[in-house]
Design a protein around this motif. Structure first.
Motif, PDB file in Angstrom:
ATOM      1  N   GLN A 113       0.921  -1.061  -0.177  1.00 39.85           N
ATOM      2  CA  GLN A 113      -0.169  -0.485  -0.102  1.00 39.85           C
ATOM      3  C   GLN A 113       0.763   0.974   0.120  1.00 39.85           C
ATOM      4  N   SER A 114       0.499   1.961  -0.952  1.00 44.05           N
ATOM      5  CA  SER A 114       1.313   3.384  -1.063  1.00 44.05           C
ATOM      6  C   SER A 114       0.765   4.730  -1.169  1.00 44.05           C
ATOM      7  N   PRO A 115       1.298   5.945  -0.535  1.00 43.80           N
ATOM      8  CA  PRO A 115       0.870   7.240  -0.826  1.00 43.80           C
ATOM      9  C   PRO A 115      -0.105   7.591  -2.623  1.00 43.80           C
ATOM     10  N   PRO A 116       0.438   7.840  -3.145  1.00 42.96           N
ATOM     11  CA  PRO A 116      -0.299   8.580  -4.510  1.00 42.96           C
ATOM     12  C   PRO A 116       1.130   9.209  -5.371  1.00 42.96           C
ATOM     13  N   HIS A 117       0.482   8.479  -6.381  1.00 40.34           N
ATOM     14  CA  HIS A 117       1.665   8.971  -6.764  1.00 40.34           C
ATOM     15  C   HIS A 117       3.558   8.330  -6.789  1.00 40.34           C
ATOM     16  N   VAL A 118       3.597   7.404  -6.284  1.00 45.83           N
ATOM     17  CA  VAL A 118       4.682   6.488  -5.330  1.00 45.83           C
ATOM     18  C   VAL A 118       4.439   4.955  -5.732  1.00 45.83           C
ATOM     19  N   ALA A 119       5.756   4.267  -5.292  1.00 46.57           N
ATOM     20  CA  ALA A 119       4.980   2.623  -5.571  1.00 46.57           C
ATOM     21  C   ALA A 119       5.632   1.918  -5.008  1.00 46.57           C
ATOM     22  N   LEU A 120       5.469   1.226  -4.202  1.00 49.28           N
ATOM     23  CA  LEU A 120       6.143   1.298  -3.169  1.00 49.28           C
ATOM     24  C   LEU A 120       6.796  -0.929  -2.755  1.00 49.28           C
ATOM     25  N   HIS A 121       7.865  -1.383  -3.490  1.00 52.41           N
ATOM     26  CA  HIS A 121       8.108  -2.635  -3.319  1.00 52.41           C
ATOM     27  C   HIS A 121       9.377  -3.631  -3.243  1.00 52.41           C
ATOM     28  N   VAL A 122       8.405  -4.066  -1.797  1.00 51.66           N
ATOM     29  CA  VAL A 122       9.669  -4.758  -1.494  1.00 51.66           C
ATOM     30  C   VAL A 122      10.239  -6.246  -1.902  1.00 51.66           C
ATOM     31  N   ASP A 123      11.824  -6.655  -1.866  1.00 53.47           N
ATOM     32  CA  ASP A 123      12.113  -7.195  -2.812  1.00 53.47           C
ATOM     33  C   ASP A 123      12.845  -8.123  -1.708  1.00 53.47           C
ATOM     34  N   GLU A 124      12.484  -9.577  -1.630  1.00 48.06           N
ATOM     35  CA  GLU A 124      12.386 -10.528  -0.434  1.00 48.06           C
ATOM     36  C   GLU A 124      13.687 -11.430  -1.770  1.00 48.06           C
ATOM     37  N   PHE A 125      14.877 -11.496  -1.596  1.00 43.03           N
ATOM     38  CA  PHE A 125      16.103 -11.777  -2.148  1.00 43.03           C
ATOM     39  C   PHE A 125      16.140 -13.651  -1.878  1.00 43.03           C
ATOM     40  N   GLN A 126      16.094 -14.736  -3.248  1.00 37.60           N
ATOM     41  CA  GLN A 126      16.033 -15.874  -2.456  1.00 37.60           C
ATOM     42  C   GLN A 126      17.924 -16.220  -3.663  1.00 37.60           C
ATOM     43  N   GLY A 127      17.743 -18.152  -2.945  1.00 42.08           N
ATOM     44  CA  GLY A 127      18.758 -18.163  -3.581  1.00 42.08           C
ATOM     45  C   GLY A 127      20.481 -18.171  -3.128  1.00 42.08           C
ATOM     46  N   ALA A 128      21.326 -17.459  -3.726  1.00 41.86           N
ATOM     47  CA  ALA A 128      22.229 -16.589  -3.193  1.00 41.86           C
ATOM     48  C   ALA A 128      22.484 -15.915  -2.053  1.00 41.86           C
ATOM     49  N   LEU A 129      21.278 -14.821  -3.208  1.00 37.79           N
ATOM     50  CA  LEU A 129      21.205 -13.482  -2.336  1.00 37.79           C
ATOM     51  C   LEU A 129      19.855 -14.021  -1.428  1.00 37.79           C
ATOM     52  N   ALA A 130      18.951 -14.796  -1.074  1.00 38.33           N
ATOM     53  CA  ALA A 130      18.554 -14.765  -0.038  1.00 38.33           C
ATOM     54  C   ALA A 130      18.771 -13.877   1.271  1.00 38.33           C
ATOM     55  N   GLY A 131      17.807 -13.508   2.166  1.00 40.73           N
ATOM     56  CA  GLY A 131      18.349 -13.109   3.182  1.00 40.73           C
ATOM     57  C   GLY A 131      18.245 -11.218   3.381  1.00 40.73           C
ATOM     58  N   LEU A 132      18.362 -10.825   2.195  1.00 39.63           N
ATOM     59  CA  LEU A 132      18.802  -9.262   1.099  1.00 39.63           C
ATOM     60  C   LEU A 132      17.263  -9.458   1.286  1.00 39.63           C
ATOM     61  N   ILE A 133      17.036  -8.352   1.760  1.00 45.22           N
ATOM     62  CA  ILE A 133      15.581  -7.243   1.532  1.00 45.22           C
ATOM     63  C   ILE A 133      15.678  -5.967   1.296  1.00 45.22           C
TER      64      ILE A 133
END
Length: 185
Positions: A113-133
Motif C-alpha cells: 500500500q503506497s501514497p499517491p504517485h508512489v509505488a513501493l515494492h519490497v524485494d525478498e531475494f532468494q538463492g545466493a542472495l537469500a536474506g537480502l531484503i
C-alpha cells in the motif's frame, strides 16, 4: 524530469517516444512489512551477459497471467534511469530464455500500500542472495522522489551505492561487508 536528448542518445535511447523515465530510490530492510502487502509476484530476472538487457518473468503468487518482458535500462544518475521494454508471449519468452547467455536473480516482489504517485515494492531475494531484503520506491517525478522520507520499516538507504543494483548483485553477489541479516549498519 526532462532528460537531455544528447544524454539519452549517448546511452543508446535515440527515440524518446519508446523510452520511459524511472525515478527510484532503494533502502535495505530488516523485514517485510507483511501487513502492508497488496500483491506478490515471483520474479526471475535473467541479466544478459555483456549488455544492459534483462529478461523478466513475473508470475503472480496465487495465479494469474505472467508478465513477461525484455527490457533495456541505462542509468542517467543513481536515481534516474531510462528504460524500454517489449512484452512477450509465453512462446517468445521461452525462445529468448533458452538462447540468451546470462545470470539469474530470483526474488519475491511484494507491492505495498503506497501514497499517491508512489509505488513501493519490497524485494525478498532468494538463492545466493537469500536474506537480502530491499524496498524500492518509484515516483512519478524527481521532486516527489527527493521529498519521500525513508519508509519506517527500512534500515538504511542504498540508492547511491551501486553494489545494490540488480546488475551489480548478479555480477558480484551480496556485498562482502553485508553479513547475513546485517542490514542496519
Amino acid at each position: 524530469m526532462e532528460i537531455n536528448q544528447q544524454v539519452a542518445t549517448a546511452l543508446g535511447f535515440p527515440k524518446p517516444a519508446f523510452t520511459s523515465v524511472e525515478h527510484e530510490r532503494r533502502w535495505l530492510c530488516r523485514n517485510v512489512p507483511r501487513e502492508r502487502i497488496v500483491h506478490t509476484e515471483a520474479i526471475v530476472d535473467l541479466y544478459v551477459t555483456g549488455s544492459r538487457l534483462r529478461l523478466r518473468e513475473a508470475r503472480p503468487i496465487g495465479g494469474g497471467p505472467a508478465k513477461l518482458r525484455f527490457s533495456r535500462k541505462a542509468d542517467v544518475d543513481t536515481r534516474t534511469r531510462l528504460i524500454t521494454s517489449i512484452y512477450l508471449t509465453e512462446e517468445e519468452f521461452a525462445v529468448l530464455a533458452a538462447s540468451l547467455p546470462g545470470v539469474q536473480i530470483r526474488k519475491l516482489r511484494h507491492r505495498l500500500q503506497s501514497p499517491p504517485h508512489v509505488a513501493l515494492h519490497v524485494d525478498e531475494f532468494q538463492g545466493a542472495l537469500a536474506g537480502l531484503i530491499m524496498v524500492e520506491a518509484e515516483c512519478s517525478t524527481a521532486d516527489l522522489l527527493a521529498a519521500l522520507p525513508m519508509p519506517d520499516f527500512a534500515a538504511r538507504e542504498v540508492t547511491d551505492d551501486p553494489r545494490f543494483t540488480g546488475g551489480d548483485l548478479v555480477r558480484n553477489g551480496r556485498p562482502k561487508d553485508l553479513e547475513q541479516g546485517a542490514t542496519t549498519e
